[in-house]
Design a protein around this motif. Structure first.
Motif, PDB file in Angstrom:
ATOM      1  N   GLY A 141       7.661 -11.178   3.988  1.00  0.00           N
ATOM      2  CA  GLY A 141       6.507 -11.996   4.339  1.00  0.00           C
ATOM      3  C   GLY A 141       5.261 -11.422   4.764  1.00  0.00           C
ATOM      4  O   GLY A 141       4.240 -12.069   4.832  1.00  0.00           O
ATOM      5  N   LEU A 142       5.306 -10.138   5.133  1.00  0.00           N
ATOM      6  CA  LEU A 142       4.086  -9.533   6.092  1.00  0.00           C
ATOM      7  C   LEU A 142       3.681  -8.392   4.642  1.00  0.00           C
ATOM      8  O   LEU A 142       4.021  -8.082   3.981  1.00  0.00           O
ATOM      9  N   PRO A 143       2.298  -8.377   5.109  1.00  0.00           N
ATOM     10  CA  PRO A 143       1.376  -7.575   4.180  1.00  0.00           C
ATOM     11  C   PRO A 143       1.689  -6.028   4.567  1.00  0.00           C
ATOM     12  O   PRO A 143       2.226  -5.743   5.714  1.00  0.00           O
ATOM     13  N   ILE A 144       1.093  -5.167   3.749  1.00  0.00           N
ATOM     14  CA  ILE A 144       1.260  -3.843   3.998  1.00  0.00           C
ATOM     15  C   ILE A 144      -0.295  -3.215   3.594  1.00  0.00           C
ATOM     16  O   ILE A 144      -0.892  -3.818   2.937  1.00  0.00           O
ATOM     17  N   ILE A 145      -0.492  -1.998   4.056  1.00  0.00           N
ATOM     18  CA  ILE A 145      -1.899  -1.263   3.866  1.00  0.00           C
ATOM     19  C   ILE A 145      -1.597  -0.358   2.916  1.00  0.00           C
ATOM     20  O   ILE A 145      -0.670   0.520   3.083  1.00  0.00           O
ATOM     21  N   PHE A 146      -2.216   0.080   1.731  1.00  0.00           N
ATOM     22  CA  PHE A 146      -1.791   1.015   0.725  1.00  0.00           C
ATOM     23  C   PHE A 146      -3.381   1.409   0.291  1.00  0.00           C
ATOM     24  O   PHE A 146      -4.420   0.840   0.251  1.00  0.00           O
ATOM     25  N   PRO A 147      -3.399   2.790  -0.320  1.00  0.00           N
ATOM     26  CA  PRO A 147      -4.587   3.236  -0.812  1.00  0.00           C
ATOM     27  C   PRO A 147      -4.709   2.719  -2.022  1.00  0.00           C
ATOM     28  O   PRO A 147      -3.949   2.393  -3.062  1.00  0.00           O
ATOM     29  N   THR A 148      -5.989   2.714  -2.619  1.00  0.00           N
ATOM     30  CA  THR A 148      -6.477   2.477  -3.945  1.00  0.00           C
ATOM     31  C   THR A 148      -7.627   3.761  -4.154  1.00  0.00           C
ATOM     32  O   THR A 148      -7.827   4.360  -3.428  1.00  0.00           O
ATOM     33  N   ASP A 149      -8.212   3.429  -5.461  1.00  0.00           N
ATOM     34  CA  ASP A 149      -9.276   4.452  -5.578  1.00  0.00           C
ATOM     35  C   ASP A 149     -10.804   4.042  -5.125  1.00  0.00           C
ATOM     36  O   ASP A 149     -11.338   4.910  -5.068  1.00  0.00           O
ATOM     37  N   THR A 150     -10.774   2.795  -4.683  1.00  0.00           N
ATOM     38  CA  THR A 150     -12.141   2.493  -4.170  1.00  0.00           C
ATOM     39  C   THR A 150     -12.088   2.464  -2.699  1.00  0.00           C
ATOM     40  O   THR A 150     -12.394   3.424  -1.884  1.00  0.00           O
ATOM     41  N   LEU A 151     -11.271   1.192  -2.022  1.00  0.00           N
ATOM     42  CA  LEU A 151     -11.030   1.210  -0.562  1.00  0.00           C
ATOM     43  C   LEU A 151      -9.599   0.933  -0.208  1.00  0.00           C
ATOM     44  O   LEU A 151      -8.836   0.421  -1.239  1.00  0.00           O
ATOM     45  N   PRO A 152      -9.238   1.354   0.928  1.00  0.00           N
ATOM     46  CA  PRO A 152      -7.775   0.803   1.300  1.00  0.00           C
ATOM     47  C   PRO A 152      -7.396  -0.483   1.124  1.00  0.00           C
ATOM     48  O   PRO A 152      -8.648  -1.257   1.413  1.00  0.00           O
ATOM     49  N   ALA A 153      -6.501  -0.847   0.615  1.00  0.00           N
ATOM     50  CA  ALA A 153      -6.034  -2.315   0.335  1.00  0.00           C
ATOM     51  C   ALA A 153      -4.892  -3.075   1.435  1.00  0.00           C
ATOM     52  O   ALA A 153      -4.054  -2.159   1.885  1.00  0.00           O
ATOM     53  N   ILE A 154      -5.033  -4.172   2.072  1.00  0.00           N
ATOM     54  CA  ILE A 154      -4.248  -4.767   2.541  1.00  0.00           C
ATOM     55  C   ILE A 154      -3.582  -5.828   1.446  1.00  0.00           C
ATOM     56  O   ILE A 154      -4.216  -6.577   0.828  1.00  0.00           O
TER      57      ILE A 154
END
Length: 193
Positions: free
Chosen positions: A16-29
């Motif tokens: 149920g928790l979010p994670i942070i990950f990279p994308t091509d534009t901005l890092p995402a949650i």
């Protein structure tokens, strides 16, 4: 810094928790759709602002698209995905449980990021937003993001692949063959067909 691999990220998301990950534009949650409220809490985001559903390929997302917009969605996707284009489309009547908008629409995107695609291939589509506290400019570095979200897991390995630091372009579907640009971003959409 809570750096994790894909397997641990999947466990985190399932809890149920979010994670942070990279994308091509901005890092995402990102989080699994059934846990969307958690992103609003961590980001201190206005609940009237919708989230974006990211997939790793079109077949993960197409069932979320209303029949009336499927052909147009597939057409635009074939030209701009994976990439920094978000499509806001009417949601399928079968998928309204995951909506975070008030108007039965859903923002869809497939990022041009191998790390993001690998994660989402394993997890299924994730509801996402940029990894920053709402109202503040976010960092594009793992170290900076850790300051904003010290308790959250961050998907490795690091260093991440190149991140542009510029938001995705957002287009909205109005009716068959009719798209409007609502935010200029990384992708320049000169013609929509």
């Amino acid at each position: 810094m809570n750096l994790v691999d894909c397997k641990t990220a999947l466990k985190t998301l399932n809890s149920g928790l979010p994670i942070i990950f990279p994308t091509d534009t901005l890092p995402a949650i990102g989080c699994l759709p059934k846990f969307s409220n958690i992103i609003y809490e961590f980001k201190k985001r206005d609940r009237n602002k919708p989230l974006i559903l990211m997939g790793s390929e079109l077949k993960q997302l197409i069932d979320y698209v209303h029949e009336s917009a499927k052909e147009d969605c597939e057409n635009i996707a074939s030209k701009y995905w994976p990439g920094a284009l978000t499509m806001v489309i009417p949601a399928s009547e079968k998928q309204t449980a995951i909506l975070t908008s008030n108007d039965l629409t859903l923002g869809l995107r497939i990022p041009n990021s191998l790390i993001a695609q690998s994660l989402i291939r394993e997890t299924g589509p994730l509801l996402t937003s940029s990894a920053n506290i709402s109202g503040f400019t976010g960092s594009i570095t793992v170290e900076g993001i850790t300051l904003d979200f010290p308790s959250l897991n961050i998907l490795g390995p690091i260093p991440w692949e190149k991140i542009s630091g510029k938001a995705s372009t957002i287009i909205v579907w109005k009716k068959s063959g009719d798209w409007r640009i609502i935010r200029e971003g990384e992708v320049l959409v000169r013609e929509l067909y």
